[in-house]
Motif scaffolding. Sequence first.
Motif, PDB file in Angstrom:
ATOM      1  N   TYR A  49     -52.834 -47.090 -31.221  1.00 14.30           N
ATOM      2  CA  TYR A  49     -53.689 -47.048 -30.033  1.00 14.30           C
ATOM      3  C   TYR A  49     -54.865 -48.000 -30.249  1.00 14.30           C
ATOM      4  N   PRO A  50     -55.040 -48.994 -29.414  1.00 16.63           N
ATOM      5  CA  PRO A  50     -56.209 -49.859 -29.546  1.00 16.63           C
ATOM      6  C   PRO A  50     -57.459 -49.132 -29.042  1.00 16.63           C
ATOM      7  N   PRO A  51     -58.643 -49.658 -29.331  1.00 19.35           N
ATOM      8  CA  PRO A  51     -59.866 -49.068 -28.770  1.00 19.35           C
ATOM      9  C   PRO A  51     -59.806 -49.056 -27.247  1.00 19.35           C
ATOM     10  N   GLN A  52     -60.505 -48.107 -26.643  1.00 16.78           N
ATOM     11  CA  GLN A  52     -60.500 -48.028 -25.191  1.00 16.78           C
ATOM     12  C   GLN A  52     -61.188 -49.223 -24.544  1.00 16.78           C
ATOM     13  N   ASP A  53     -62.133 -49.840 -25.229  1.00 13.61           N
ATOM     14  CA  ASP A  53     -62.795 -51.041 -24.721  1.00 13.61           C
ATOM     15  C   ASP A  53     -61.846 -52.228 -24.877  1.00 13.61           C
ATOM     16  N   PRO A  54     -61.349 -52.785 -23.778  1.00 10.87           N
ATOM     17  CA  PRO A  54     -60.368 -53.873 -23.897  1.00 10.87           C
ATOM     18  C   PRO A  54     -60.949 -55.134 -24.522  1.00 10.87           C
ATOM     19  N   LYS A  55     -62.273 -55.246 -24.589  1.00 13.76           N
ATOM     20  CA  LYS A  55     -62.902 -56.433 -25.163  1.00 13.76           C
ATOM     21  C   LYS A  55     -63.066 -56.331 -26.680  1.00 13.76           C
ATOM     22  N   ALA A  56     -62.778 -55.149 -27.240  1.00 14.01           N
ATOM     23  CA  ALA A  56     -62.973 -54.961 -28.677  1.00 14.01           C
ATOM     24  C   ALA A  56     -62.000 -55.833 -29.466  1.00 14.01           C
ATOM     25  N   SER A  57     -62.499 -56.404 -30.542  1.00 13.10           N
ATOM     26  CA  SER A  57     -61.644 -57.206 -31.430  1.00 13.10           C
ATOM     27  C   SER A  57     -62.034 -56.908 -32.866  1.00 13.10           C
ATOM     28  N   ARG A  58     -61.094 -57.103 -33.781  1.00 10.00           N
ATOM     29  CA  ARG A  58     -61.297 -56.766 -35.174  1.00 10.00           C
ATOM     30  C   ARG A  58     -61.879 -55.362 -35.319  1.00 10.00           C
ATOM     31  N   ALA A  59     -61.230 -54.420 -34.649  1.00  5.48           N
ATOM     32  CA  ALA A  59     -61.712 -53.046 -34.638  1.00  5.48           C
ATOM     33  C   ALA A  59     -61.384 -52.351 -35.952  1.00  5.48           C
ATOM     34  N   PRO A  60     -62.267 -51.474 -36.430  1.00  6.89           N
ATOM     35  CA  PRO A  60     -61.893 -50.605 -37.549  1.00  6.89           C
ATOM     36  C   PRO A  60     -60.716 -49.721 -37.139  1.00  6.89           C
ATOM     37  N   LEU A  61     -59.958 -49.270 -38.121  1.00  6.84           N
ATOM     38  CA  LEU A  61     -58.740 -48.504 -37.851  1.00  6.84           C
ATOM     39  C   LEU A  61     -58.759 -47.181 -38.608  1.00  6.84           C
ATOM     40  N   THR A  66     -46.471 -47.991 -47.208  1.00  3.93           N
ATOM     41  CA  THR A  66     -45.726 -49.046 -46.502  1.00  3.93           C
ATOM     42  C   THR A  66     -46.246 -49.213 -45.081  1.00  3.93           C
ATOM     43  N   ALA A  67     -46.534 -48.106 -44.411  1.00  2.00           N
ATOM     44  CA  ALA A  67     -47.088 -48.185 -43.053  1.00  2.00           C
ATOM     45  C   ALA A  67     -48.423 -48.928 -43.063  1.00  2.00           C
ATOM     46  N   LEU A  68     -49.250 -48.668 -44.061  1.00  2.83           N
ATOM     47  CA  LEU A  68     -50.521 -49.396 -44.180  1.00  2.83           C
ATOM     48  C   LEU A  68     -50.275 -50.888 -44.362  1.00  2.83           C
ATOM     49  N   ARG A  69     -49.292 -51.241 -45.177  1.00  4.99           N
ATOM     50  CA  ARG A  69     -48.957 -52.651 -45.403  1.00  4.99           C
ATOM     51  C   ARG A  69     -48.571 -53.336 -44.092  1.00  4.99           C
ATOM     52  N   VAL A  70     -47.753 -52.652 -43.285  1.00  7.02           N
ATOM     53  CA  VAL A  70     -47.316 -53.228 -42.005  1.00  7.02           C
ATOM     54  C   VAL A  70     -48.508 -53.401 -41.069  1.00  7.02           C
ATOM     55  N   LEU A  71     -49.385 -52.418 -41.012  1.00  7.15           N
ATOM     56  CA  LEU A  71     -50.566 -52.519 -40.146  1.00  7.15           C
ATOM     57  C   LEU A  71     -51.474 -53.661 -40.596  1.00  7.15           C
ATOM     58  N   ALA A  91     -52.491 -57.236 -38.564  1.00  5.03           N
ATOM     59  CA  ALA A  91     -53.871 -57.010 -38.133  1.00  5.03           C
ATOM     60  C   ALA A  91     -54.303 -57.955 -37.020  1.00  5.03           C
ATOM     61  N   ALA A  92     -53.995 -59.214 -37.154  1.00  8.33           N
ATOM     62  CA  ALA A  92     -54.434 -60.178 -36.140  1.00  8.33           C
ATOM     63  C   ALA A  92     -53.816 -59.871 -34.782  1.00  8.33           C
ATOM     64  N   ALA A  93     -52.519 -59.582 -34.758  1.00  6.89           N
ATOM     65  CA  ALA A  93     -51.849 -59.296 -33.496  1.00  6.89           C
ATOM     66  C   ALA A  93     -52.332 -57.984 -32.887  1.00  6.89           C
ATOM     67  N   LEU A  94     -52.705 -57.022 -33.744  1.00  7.89           N
ATOM     68  CA  LEU A  94     -53.152 -55.716 -33.249  1.00  7.89           C
ATOM     69  C   LEU A  94     -54.643 -55.697 -32.932  1.00  7.89           C
ATOM     70  N   GLY A  95     -55.372 -56.706 -33.358  1.00 14.90           N
ATOM     71  CA  GLY A  95     -56.809 -56.760 -33.093  1.00 14.90           C
ATOM     72  C   GLY A  95     -57.622 -55.837 -33.978  1.00 14.90           C
ATOM     73  N   ILE A  96     -57.154 -55.598 -35.215  1.00 12.00           N
ATOM     74  CA  ILE A  96     -57.873 -54.711 -36.123  1.00 12.00           C
ATOM     75  C   ILE A  96     -58.424 -55.487 -37.304  1.00 12.00           C
ATOM     76  N   ASP A  97     -59.407 -54.900 -37.952  1.00 11.14           N
ATOM     77  CA  ASP A  97     -60.011 -55.491 -39.135  1.00 11.14           C
ATOM     78  C   ASP A  97     -59.294 -54.920 -40.363  1.00 11.14           C
TER      79      ASP A  97
END
Length: 307
Positions: free
Chosen positions: A64-76, A131-136, A140-146
């Motif tokens: 689930y991405p952050p609710q703010d669509p403008k958020a980028s490099r979000a903590p996870l 393994t799930a952490l490795r995939v995330l 990261a870039a495609a998902l917009g997470i830091d």
Amino acid sequence: MNDGSIAMRHRLTLLGVTAAALLAGSILGIPGTPAPARAEALAPNPAMRTLAYGPDPLQQLDFYPPQDPKASRAPLVVFVHGGGWKRGSRTMDRGSLKQRHLTAQGYAFASLDYRLVPAARVEDQAADIATALRVLIDRAAALGIDPKRIVLMGHSAGAHLVALVGTDASYLKGAGLSPRDLAGIVPIDGAAYDVPAQMSDGPRIMQQTYRQAFGTDPARQRALSPTLQAAAPNAPRFLLLHVMRPDGARQGEALEKALRAGGTNVAREGFAGTGLAGHMEINRRLGDPGYAPTVALDGFLRTAFAR
């Protein structure tokens, strides 16, 4: 109201209490209780994505991405469900308070499934989480997470598993990661951090579940005990949340002591609630801004994610 109506209402109340107890017991893995049907989404989130991190049908996660669509490099925040190591589902977090609260705070949220006992071992479950952490992290870039700001959190059996991943570096190493790739660990009301102690002193009703998960080999039981693996290296910081169940509080205190001895930053907070009802409430209500464990979690995440 006549006596017949009163009696009928009393019977319906008892039925409701019994159904709730059966559901709670099935999630905990208590023997003699039926497994719940997979929960449906309470509030469909069109932004949710389901990702596979392995070939098994249970090696999947909801992101689930952050609710703010403008958020980028979000903590996870990555959440691991409970269920006595043998049942449970990530779908229970679709629309949950924690999922909605954390994404409203600007965090991304992921809830993952993992292979279950007896088809898989507890060691396989910990490896699945790594393994799930490795995939995330790889996405990261495609998902917009830091990828440098990830907290791993779990409830009940999931609390044991995230604590194990955060204290036994071999699981992260197997996925090409290290404890420093995590910003923190939040185990929620676990009670198997010291497996031999819990199998000796824990509730009798859970002993069959523990034997199925951890077997009878003392060396294996010790290897699967976060408290006995906490010498270092560990994830940088831990927040141990629990209600005042005697075994949960006792096990949390022992894990806190072991982490401190290993030089790890750790906080432990106990909250109102006892028994099965308290154990279930802390997971169900986490994300309610007026609920004390949510306040504790929010403060921990602000510190863990500080740049």
